[in-house]
Write a protein that holds these residues in place. Sequence first.
Motif, short mmCIF file in Angstrom:
data_model
loop_
_atom_site.label_atom_id
_atom_site.label_comp_id
_atom_site.label_asym_id
_atom_site.label_seq_id
_atom_site.Cartn_x
_atom_site.Cartn_y
_atom_site.Cartn_z
N CYS A 297 0.82 -1.21 0.00
CA CYS A 297 0.00 0.00 0.00
C CYS A 297 0.85 1.26 0.00
O CYS A 297 0.52 2.24 -0.68
CB CYS A 297 -0.95 -0.01 1.20
SG CYS A 297 -2.28 -1.23 1.08
N GLU A 298 1.94 1.24 0.74
CA GLU A 298 2.81 2.42 0.76
C GLU A 298 3.53 2.59 -0.57
O GLU A 298 3.65 3.70 -1.09
CB GLU A 298 3.82 2.28 1.90
CG GLU A 298 3.19 2.42 3.29
CD GLU A 298 4.22 2.27 4.39
OE1 GLU A 298 5.40 1.93 4.07
OE2 GLU A 298 3.86 2.47 5.57
N ARG A 299 4.00 1.49 -1.13
CA ARG A 299 4.77 1.57 -2.39
C ARG A 299 3.92 2.03 -3.56
O ARG A 299 4.35 2.85 -4.37
CB ARG A 299 5.40 0.22 -2.69
CG ARG A 299 6.36 0.25 -3.87
CD ARG A 299 7.08 -1.07 -4.05
NE ARG A 299 6.21 -2.14 -4.48
CZ ARG A 299 5.85 -3.17 -3.71
NH1 ARG A 299 6.29 -3.28 -2.47
NH2 ARG A 299 5.06 -4.13 -4.19
N LEU A 300 2.70 1.51 -3.65
CA LEU A 300 1.82 1.84 -4.77
C LEU A 300 0.87 3.00 -4.46
O LEU A 300 0.08 3.39 -5.31
CB LEU A 300 1.01 0.62 -5.19
CG LEU A 300 1.79 -0.57 -5.71
CD1 LEU A 300 0.86 -1.67 -6.18
CD2 LEU A 300 2.73 -0.15 -6.85
N ASP A 308 -7.45 -0.41 4.22
CA ASP A 308 -8.10 -0.78 5.48
C ASP A 308 -8.89 -2.08 5.35
O ASP A 308 -8.83 -2.95 6.23
CB ASP A 308 -9.02 0.35 5.95
CG ASP A 308 -8.25 1.57 6.45
OD1 ASP A 308 -7.04 1.45 6.65
OD2 ASP A 308 -8.88 2.63 6.63
N LEU A 309 -9.65 -2.21 4.27
CA LEU A 309 -10.40 -3.45 4.08
C LEU A 309 -9.47 -4.64 3.87
O LEU A 309 -9.69 -5.72 4.43
CB LEU A 309 -11.35 -3.31 2.89
CG LEU A 309 -12.15 -4.57 2.53
CD1 LEU A 309 -13.03 -5.01 3.69
CD2 LEU A 309 -12.99 -4.34 1.27
N ALA A 310 -8.43 -4.45 3.08
CA ALA A 310 -7.49 -5.54 2.84
C ALA A 310 -6.77 -5.93 4.13
O ALA A 310 -6.51 -7.12 4.37
CB ALA A 310 -6.47 -5.13 1.78
N ARG A 311 -6.48 -4.95 4.96
CA ARG A 311 -5.78 -5.24 6.22
C ARG A 311 -6.63 -6.10 7.15
O ARG A 311 -6.14 -7.11 7.69
CB ARG A 311 -5.41 -3.92 6.91
CG ARG A 311 -4.78 -4.10 8.30
CD ARG A 311 -4.48 -2.76 8.95
NE ARG A 311 -5.66 -1.91 8.99
CZ ARG A 311 -6.65 -2.03 9.88
NH1 ARG A 311 -6.60 -3.01 10.80
NH2 ARG A 311 -7.68 -1.21 9.87
N ILE A 312 -7.90 -5.73 7.35
CA ILE A 312 -8.71 -6.54 8.28
C ILE A 312 -9.03 -7.91 7.68
O ILE A 312 -9.16 -8.89 8.42
CB ILE A 312 -10.00 -5.80 8.69
CG1 ILE A 312 -10.91 -5.55 7.49
CG2 ILE A 312 -9.67 -4.49 9.40
CD1 ILE A 312 -12.28 -4.98 7.88
N THR A 313 -9.11 -7.99 6.36
CA THR A 313 -9.33 -9.30 5.73
C THR A 313 -8.13 -10.20 5.92
O THR A 313 -8.26 -11.38 6.27
CB THR A 313 -9.65 -9.13 4.25
OG1 THR A 313 -10.80 -8.29 4.08
CG2 THR A 313 -9.92 -10.48 3.59
N ALA A 314 -6.93 -9.65 5.68
CA ALA A 314 -5.71 -10.43 5.86
C ALA A 314 -5.55 -10.88 7.31
O ALA A 314 -5.14 -12.01 7.59
CB ALA A 314 -4.50 -9.60 5.42
N ARG A 315 -5.89 -10.00 8.23
CA ARG A 315 -5.67 -10.30 9.64
C ARG A 315 -6.69 -11.27 10.22
O ARG A 315 -6.35 -12.12 11.05
CB ARG A 315 -5.70 -8.99 10.44
CG ARG A 315 -5.44 -9.17 11.92
CD ARG A 315 -5.48 -7.83 12.64
NE ARG A 315 -5.34 -7.98 14.08
CZ ARG A 315 -5.52 -7.00 14.97
NH1 ARG A 315 -5.85 -5.79 14.53
NH2 ARG A 315 -5.37 -7.23 16.25
N PHE A 316 -7.95 -11.17 9.77
CA PHE A 316 -9.02 -11.89 10.46
C PHE A 316 -9.71 -12.97 9.65
O PHE A 316 -10.63 -13.62 10.16
CB PHE A 316 -10.08 -10.89 10.95
CG PHE A 316 -9.58 -9.94 12.00
CD1 PHE A 316 -9.21 -10.40 13.26
CD2 PHE A 316 -9.48 -8.58 11.74
CE1 PHE A 316 -8.75 -9.52 14.24
CE2 PHE A 316 -9.03 -7.70 12.70
CZ PHE A 316 -8.66 -8.16 13.96
N HIS A 317 -9.32 -13.21 8.39
CA HIS A 317 -10.08 -14.18 7.59
C HIS A 317 -10.07 -15.58 8.21
O HIS A 317 -11.07 -16.30 8.14
CB HIS A 317 -9.60 -14.22 6.14
CG HIS A 317 -8.20 -14.71 5.97
ND1 HIS A 317 -7.10 -13.88 6.08
CD2 HIS A 317 -7.70 -15.94 5.67
CE1 HIS A 317 -6.00 -14.58 5.85
NE2 HIS A 317 -6.34 -15.84 5.60
N GLY A 318 -8.97 -15.96 8.84
CA GLY A 318 -8.92 -17.28 9.48
C GLY A 318 -9.90 -17.40 10.61
O GLY A 318 -10.56 -18.45 10.78
#
Length: 430
Positions: A297-300, A308-318
């Motif tokens: 996200c920082e690079r692009l 924000d949506l990608a972060r909570i999905t990555a963190r909590f999908h399991g």
Amino acid sequence: MTDPATSGLEYYLVGGAVRDRLLGLEVDERDYVVVGADADDLLERGFLPVGKEFPVFLHPLTKDEYALARTERKTAPGYHGFIVHAEPSVTLEQDLERRDLTINALAETADGEIIDPYGGLADLQQRWLRHVSPAFSEDPVRILRIARFAARLHGRRFRIADETLALMRSMVDAGEVDALVPERVWAELCKVLGEQRGGARLSVFFETLRACGALQRLLPELDSLWGVPQPAKWHPEIDTGVHVMMVLDTAARLSPQPEVRFAALCHDLGKGNTPAEILPSHHGHEERGVELLTDVCERLRVPKRYCDLARITARFHGKVHKVAELRAATIQDLFDGIDLFRRPDRFEQMLVACEADFRGRTGYEDRDYPQAELMRRIAEAARSVNAGEIAKATANKSLIPERLREARIGAIRRARTGQSASTEVSAGES
């Protein structure tokens, strides 16, 4: 009725409008090229200048784009390194020659005659994506564009010509992709994620970039997922890269929202650097994935709502997959982590991305995902707790957060007691 703005002009409909009409697709916008005129000619007719780098004008009534025929000369790496030559002497064939693909180098007269100097009609019929000339290699954005066309036209069986793919590889090897600025990369990526045309397959975009070596340069976090094994019990497709592409395509079927699709694309980045000694398990990949996602996200320079949506999905999908097994307090912690009570809309988006992850596996494509409905019921119960009443009933105001949390955990616990046996399932390792 004669149009005074274009009367006497030599102009042609060009590019995507001609291509899409011939393919039987809806034409979204119309672009024209003007031959034998200069900027003063168009200004006198009432055209409005809009191009900063290129001589582009808007029709005074229709607002369609009219560009002066031009040629370009490469002067430096990247897509900014060009000198534009636009004069009345530039021919239609010269203008079309600078275009990326033969199917985009078609022109049409006002009477409907097709002008095809570079074989675009034959390539349309045979479903080839082929570069017009060696000048293709001068603009690295064209690598992203041809990957996008391959994804958009996948349902119509278009494929990239071998010589064009070889040219794309040589461009990557020459470092042309490294000269792309983040904003342009994200702009093309965002167009792919927002693709709404029937028959499009988003995964083809990333697979094309991987085939020419560009994915490793632009999104190494994603590129590293191919070849990484997962437990066959939960992932019959085995390969993590294959899984993520399946998840992306599933997300595209489930939601038109590009934010949801981006979250699906990035949900498993942490599996790319799982320690070799614990493979094919991926314990801790959620936390590692959040770190890698932050780098992407920082690079692009990805917009915050995507990140924000990608972060909570990555963190909590399991945890979402295993919601039926979680303690009520753990679920409340999850709700706090995703900011449920202020952002219920984002909670819904996350559930769609999680469903795409569950169904984006070989043999799981048509399975139900009861976890989503269970999560919704529990979330509604937690949201129904009246924070105002708890505040009024708590004399020691410092205890309000604790009392509110206890009430929500109780509501979650009560909501779970009504779950049917069919909801007590687990996705296994995510």
